[in-house]
Write an enzyme that holds these catalytic residues in place. Sequence first.
Site, short mmCIF file in Angstrom:
data_model
loop_
_atom_site.label_atom_id
_atom_site.label_comp_id
_atom_site.label_asym_id
_atom_site.label_seq_id
_atom_site.Cartn_x
_atom_site.Cartn_y
_atom_site.Cartn_z
N ALA A 1 0.63 -1.09 0.05
CA ALA A 1 -0.03 0.21 -0.46
C ALA A 1 1.15 1.22 0.28
O ALA A 1 2.22 0.78 0.83
CB ALA A 1 -0.93 -0.40 1.42
N ALA B 1 0.59 5.54 -0.02
CA ALA B 1 -0.23 6.77 0.69
C ALA B 1 0.61 8.27 1.14
O ALA B 1 1.52 8.27 0.34
CB ALA B 1 -0.64 6.67 1.51
N SER B 2 -0.04 9.50 0.90
CA SER B 2 0.46 10.66 1.00
C SER B 2 1.85 11.00 1.60
O SER B 2 3.15 11.36 1.18
CB SER B 2 -0.48 11.73 0.61
OG SER B 2 -1.22 11.58 2.10
N GLN C 1 4.47 4.50 2.99
CA GLN C 1 4.30 3.78 1.92
C GLN C 1 4.11 2.28 3.15
O GLN C 1 5.13 1.75 4.11
CB GLN C 1 4.98 3.09 0.82
CG GLN C 1 5.99 2.98 0.89
CD GLN C 1 6.69 3.41 -0.61
OE1 GLN C 1 5.57 3.57 -1.52
NE2 GLN C 1 7.91 2.59 -1.03
N VAL C 2 3.68 0.94 2.98
CA VAL C 2 3.75 -0.31 3.78
C VAL C 2 4.60 -1.41 2.65
O VAL C 2 3.66 -1.45 1.84
CB VAL C 2 1.94 -0.29 4.15
CG1 VAL C 2 1.79 -1.73 4.97
CG2 VAL C 2 1.79 0.81 5.36
N LYS D 1 5.55 -0.04 8.35
CA LYS D 1 5.05 0.66 7.76
C LYS D 1 6.27 2.14 7.49
O LYS D 1 6.91 2.61 8.43
CB LYS D 1 4.45 2.01 7.87
CG LYS D 1 3.13 3.30 7.75
CD LYS D 1 2.07 3.63 8.50
CE LYS D 1 1.44 5.74 8.17
NZ LYS D 1 0.41 5.39 8.45
N ASP E 1 -9.76 8.67 10.72
CA ASP E 1 -9.73 8.69 8.98
C ASP E 1 -9.91 7.01 8.70
O ASP E 1 -9.69 6.16 8.48
CB ASP E 1 -8.93 8.39 9.25
CG ASP E 1 -7.95 8.84 7.55
OD1 ASP E 1 -8.68 9.10 7.09
OD2 ASP E 1 -6.63 8.63 6.87
#
Length: 306
Positions: free
Chosen positions: A44, A46-47, A50-51, A65, A214
């Site tokens: 994954a 994201a802004s 990442q994972v 992460k 979130d």
Amino acid sequence: FQALAELHERVPPFPREDAMKIIEGEFERPVSQVFSYISDEPVASASFGQVYQGRTFDGALVAIKVQRPNLLPSVLRDIYILRLGLSFVRKVAKRRSNISLYADELGKGFVDELDYNIEADNATKFLDTHSKYSFVMVPKVLKQLTRKRVLTMEWVAGENPRELLSLAKGISGSIAQLSEKQKLDAKARLLDLVNKGVEASLVQLLETGLLHADPHPGNLRYTPDGRVGFLDFGLLCEMEKKHSRAMLSSIVHIVNGDWASLVYDLIEMDVVPPRTNLRRVTMDLEDTLGEVTYEGGIPDIKFSRV
């Protein structure tokens, strides 16, 4: 909503070599001495980070992460630009209130998100608070493998809502054509996830007062044992009991079109500032929203307009 969800989950990843350098820098030793295995590609992105999927030396499957390189200067620059923009809007709109303070509050939240030690504490607090609810799954933090820019947590296996929705529609990236039974099973899992997701939200709102701030589809999983799993604890919200009661009351008053009572709910939630002309606010709500209409016995409420 779907377009925003796809945008959020499809941020281009940064190079693996950069991620490995960050891990080595945070732990001050080679990656091979920290984890026994790290996936070649992120699972994954994201802004903010990442994972990767990884394994510890005792064989535990984990999510690693890693924060994006040079993120703090970018975040501070963006908050500064937002603050300038809000100052300009304030002058043009001739607003008395200093709406630039919203940028300050947003900036504080973003900067806190850049310290994964804070997120680790959030995750542990969320786990401790909700562990008694059998339908909720919260991954454990591996504190010994967590630093300011690297967060290691228990791996959560499961399907996210968008995957389940696609399967329910007969769309699968790995199977050419799904059978009717497979589609019905996916629909049943999706419905169970929605029901438990709603129940988990009500538990957070009305019982524990600790909210995952979130909960977009990328941060939810439907686990193989039928629980709703939560991911990403960069943002939590703690609510006082009076705020929880007022929020519940506000939903009832919105559905009933009782705008005068809604104003007092907003006061209880500390949304309406002191010395506000309450009669004017009530009249504005009535003028803007008018009478509540019903479609098939269900109130047609546009909560965004409220």
